[in-house]
Design a protein around this motif. Structure first.
Motif, PDB file in Angstrom:
ATOM      1  N   LYS A   1       0.911  -1.373  -0.259  1.00  0.00           N
ATOM      2  CA  LYS A   1      -0.030  -0.013  -0.167  1.00  0.00           C
ATOM      3  C   LYS A   1       0.616   1.258  -0.054  1.00  0.00           C
ATOM      4  O   LYS A   1       0.177   2.030  -0.529  1.00  0.00           O
TER       5      LYS A   1
ATOM      6  N   LYS B   1       1.064   3.648  -3.110  1.00  0.00           N
ATOM      7  CA  LYS B   1       0.557   5.296  -2.666  1.00  0.00           C
ATOM      8  C   LYS B   1       1.637   6.496  -2.993  1.00  0.00           C
ATOM      9  O   LYS B   1       1.667   7.309  -3.524  1.00  0.00           O
TER      10      LYS B   1
ATOM     11  N   PHE C   1      -7.220  -0.674  -4.427  1.00  0.00           N
ATOM     12  CA  PHE C   1      -6.804   0.616  -3.419  1.00  0.00           C
ATOM     13  C   PHE C   1      -6.200   1.987  -4.171  1.00  0.00           C
ATOM     14  O   PHE C   1      -6.642   3.159  -3.800  1.00  0.00           O
TER      15      PHE C   1
END
Length: 233
Positions: A6, A10, A50
């Protein structure tokens, strides 16, 4: 999804958005003029999910069956799917209506197959014509000198709507050459607009290594994968 994955996604995504905005400012364009297509081929649906949570809604896929499987898995999300890969005529029936934009029309036979399926579905399918701007024999795309005839015939088809042009230019590390290829496609777009008295709003050009040069030359859609997702599995 692991927390480390993640964080990588990001960080990559936010840095890319920052660089897109900087490139737009550098050439006096509004960042709203450039749409990022996150190229998600061979990457997991959970990665797409995500990124959607981070605000990325447009995703590009190259392979029909893989793309349809992801669409089914992520059907509860409001995503904007683009088909950006080479397309066989016999696969036309699977893409019409399942993608907001098909980037890779390079021959009349394919356009006619898409039109027939769109007629059956009573919809209008948006498409781009892929132009082989470097005239590379190993690459798909209509040759520039054949572009006007193809555009003329596509405009006669009632159930597909030509929105602009796409290219995959020759690989080069020379930034000036990169810009020159993108400039050539922009000029061909302008020629087609003049020839047919019609606006074609989109230029799909620029990827991980050259998206800034594409933005400087007028790209409205950039297709970036590795920069966001990392190397494909």
């Amino acid at each position: 999804m692991e927390q480390a994955r993640k964080q990588v996604l990001k960080d990559n995504f936010l840095k890319l958005i920052e660089e897109i905005q900087e490139a737009c400012i550098d050439c006096h364009r509004s960042p709203e003029e450039v749409q990022l297509i996150a190229v998600s081929k061979k990457h997991l649906a959970e990665d797409i999910k995500f990124l959607a949570q981070l605000g990325q809604k447009s995703f590009g896929e190259n392979y029909v069956q893989e793309a349809l499987a992801k669409q089914k898995e992520l059907s509860k999300l409001s995503l904007d799917w683009h088909f950006i890969g080479a397309l066989q005529t016999n696969k036309a029936k699977f893409v019409v209506g399942n993608f907001s934009l098909i980037h890779s029309i390079d021959r009349l036979k394919l356009a006619q197959a898409l039109n027939k399926k769109a007629l059956d579905k009573k919809i209008v399918q948006d498409v781009l014509v892929q132009v082989n701007i470097g005239k590379e024999p190993q690459k798909a795309g209509v040759l520039p000198e054949d572009l006007e005839a193809l555009v003329e015939n596509i405009l006669k088809l009632p159930s597909i709507c030509l929105k602009g042009f796409m290219t995959l230019p020759p690989y080069t590390q020379d930034r000036n050459k990169m810009r020159n290829y993108f400039s050539m496609l922009r000029k061909w777009k302008e020629k087609m607009e003049q020839a047919f008295g019609k606006q074609f709003p989109h230029l799909s050009m620029g990827m991980t290594l050259d998206f800034k040069e594409a933005i400087y030359e007028g790209a409205t859609l950039i297709r970036v994968g590795t920069r966001i997702f990392g190397p494909r599995p």
